[in-house]
Design a protein around this motif. Structure first.
Motif, short mmCIF file in Angstrom:
data_model
loop_
_atom_site.label_atom_id
_atom_site.label_comp_id
_atom_site.label_asym_id
_atom_site.label_seq_id
_atom_site.Cartn_x
_atom_site.Cartn_y
_atom_site.Cartn_z
N MET A 1 0.84 -1.18 0.00
CA MET A 1 0.00 0.00 0.00
C MET A 1 0.88 1.24 0.00
SD MET A 1 -2.89 0.87 2.74
CE MET A 1 -3.12 2.51 3.28
N ALA A 2 0.69 2.11 -0.96
CA ALA A 2 1.48 3.33 -1.08
C ALA A 2 0.82 4.46 -0.29
CB ALA A 2 1.62 3.73 -2.53
N LEU A 3 1.63 5.22 0.39
CA LEU A 3 1.15 6.36 1.16
C LEU A 3 1.45 7.63 0.37
CD1 LEU A 3 0.05 7.46 3.87
CD2 LEU A 3 2.40 7.60 4.62
N PRO A 4 0.42 8.34 -0.07
CA PRO A 4 0.70 9.56 -0.83
C PRO A 4 1.27 10.65 0.08
CG PRO A 4 -1.66 9.33 -0.48
CD PRO A 4 -1.01 8.09 0.05
N ILE A 5 2.33 11.30 -0.39
CA ILE A 5 2.96 12.37 0.38
C ILE A 5 3.41 13.44 -0.62
CG2 ILE A 5 5.19 11.24 0.35
CD1 ILE A 5 5.65 12.34 3.17
N SER A 6 3.26 14.69 -0.26
CA SER A 6 3.62 15.74 -1.20
C SER A 6 5.14 15.87 -1.29
CB SER A 6 3.02 17.07 -0.77
OG SER A 6 3.72 17.60 0.33
N ALA A 7 5.58 16.35 -2.43
CA ALA A 7 7.02 16.53 -2.65
C ALA A 7 7.59 17.55 -1.67
CB ALA A 7 7.28 16.96 -4.08
N ALA A 8 6.82 18.58 -1.33
CA ALA A 8 7.30 19.60 -0.41
C ALA A 8 7.56 19.02 0.97
CB ALA A 8 6.30 20.74 -0.33
N VAL A 9 6.66 18.17 1.44
CA VAL A 9 6.84 17.55 2.76
C VAL A 9 8.04 16.61 2.73
CG1 VAL A 9 5.80 16.00 4.45
CG2 VAL A 9 4.42 17.77 3.39
N LEU A 10 8.15 15.81 1.69
CA LEU A 10 9.26 14.87 1.58
C LEU A 10 10.60 15.59 1.52
CD1 LEU A 10 10.18 11.93 1.26
CD2 LEU A 10 9.90 12.22 -1.19
N LEU A 11 10.70 16.62 0.69
CA LEU A 11 11.94 17.37 0.59
C LEU A 11 12.25 18.13 1.88
CD1 LEU A 11 11.64 18.66 -3.06
CD2 LEU A 11 13.15 16.87 -2.21
N GLY A 12 11.22 18.62 2.55
CA GLY A 12 11.43 19.28 3.84
C GLY A 12 12.00 18.34 4.88
N ILE A 13 11.49 17.12 4.91
CA ILE A 13 12.00 16.12 5.85
C ILE A 13 13.46 15.79 5.53
CG2 ILE A 13 11.79 13.69 6.53
CD1 ILE A 13 8.73 14.05 6.20
N ILE A 14 13.78 15.67 4.24
CA ILE A 14 15.15 15.38 3.85
C ILE A 14 16.09 16.50 4.27
CG2 ILE A 14 16.68 15.10 1.84
CD1 ILE A 14 14.35 13.58 0.50
N VAL A 15 15.67 17.76 4.09
CA VAL A 15 16.50 18.89 4.49
C VAL A 15 16.73 18.89 5.99
CG1 VAL A 15 16.57 21.42 4.67
CG2 VAL A 15 15.94 20.34 2.52
N VAL A 16 15.68 18.64 6.76
CA VAL A 16 15.83 18.62 8.22
C VAL A 16 16.79 17.51 8.65
CG1 VAL A 16 14.59 18.13 10.38
CG2 VAL A 16 13.61 19.70 8.72
N VAL A 17 16.67 16.34 8.05
CA VAL A 17 17.57 15.23 8.40
C VAL A 17 19.01 15.57 8.04
CG1 VAL A 17 18.16 12.85 7.79
CG2 VAL A 17 15.79 13.45 8.28
N LEU A 18 19.22 16.17 6.88
CA LEU A 18 20.58 16.53 6.47
C LEU A 18 21.19 17.60 7.37
CD1 LEU A 18 20.25 16.51 2.58
CD2 LEU A 18 21.43 14.84 4.01
N VAL A 19 20.39 18.58 7.78
CA VAL A 19 20.89 19.62 8.68
C VAL A 19 21.19 19.03 10.05
CG1 VAL A 19 20.28 21.75 9.90
CG2 VAL A 19 19.84 21.55 7.45
N LYS A 20 20.28 18.22 10.58
CA LYS A 20 20.49 17.61 11.90
C LYS A 20 21.67 16.66 11.89
CE LYS A 20 16.93 19.00 14.44
NZ LYS A 20 17.02 19.60 15.73
N GLY A 21 21.88 15.96 10.79
CA GLY A 21 22.98 15.01 10.69
C GLY A 21 24.32 15.67 10.45
N GLY A 22 24.34 16.96 10.19
CA GLY A 22 25.58 17.67 9.99
C GLY A 22 26.12 17.59 8.57
N TYR A 23 25.35 17.03 7.66
CA TYR A 23 25.80 16.92 6.28
C TYR A 23 25.68 18.26 5.55
CZ TYR A 23 25.61 11.93 7.10
OH TYR A 23 25.81 10.68 7.61
N VAL A 24 24.70 19.06 5.94
CA VAL A 24 24.48 20.37 5.34
C VAL A 24 24.36 21.37 6.47
CG1 VAL A 24 22.92 21.76 3.91
CG2 VAL A 24 23.26 19.36 3.38
#
Length: 62
Positions: A1-24
């Motif tokens: 079952m696929a869960l629909p998620i907007s690109a803005a939410v997905l990219l926002g989560i990726i940015v937060v993870v990268l900032v928290k992880g110290g990569y960016v």
């Protein structure tokens, strides 16, 4: 079952993870975010949206 998620939410989560992880660092992340908002106000916004929609359709077909 696929869960629909907007690109803005997905990219926002990726940015937060990268900032928290110290990569960016926060400065480049904010700069890219502001560039995205500026780009969304230009005439290229429909073409970018169509490209993202096509990419999402391609990924979902797998």
């Amino acid at each position: 079952m696929a869960l629909p998620i907007s690109a803005a939410v997905l990219l926002g989560i990726i940015v937060v993870v990268l900032v928290k992880g110290g990569y960016v660092r926060i400065g480049p992340a904010l700069t890219c975010t502001l560039f995205g908002f500026t780009l969304a106000a230009t005439g290229m916004a429909p073409a970018i949206n169509n490209g993202l929609t096509s990419l999402a359709g391609l990924i979902s077909s797998f």
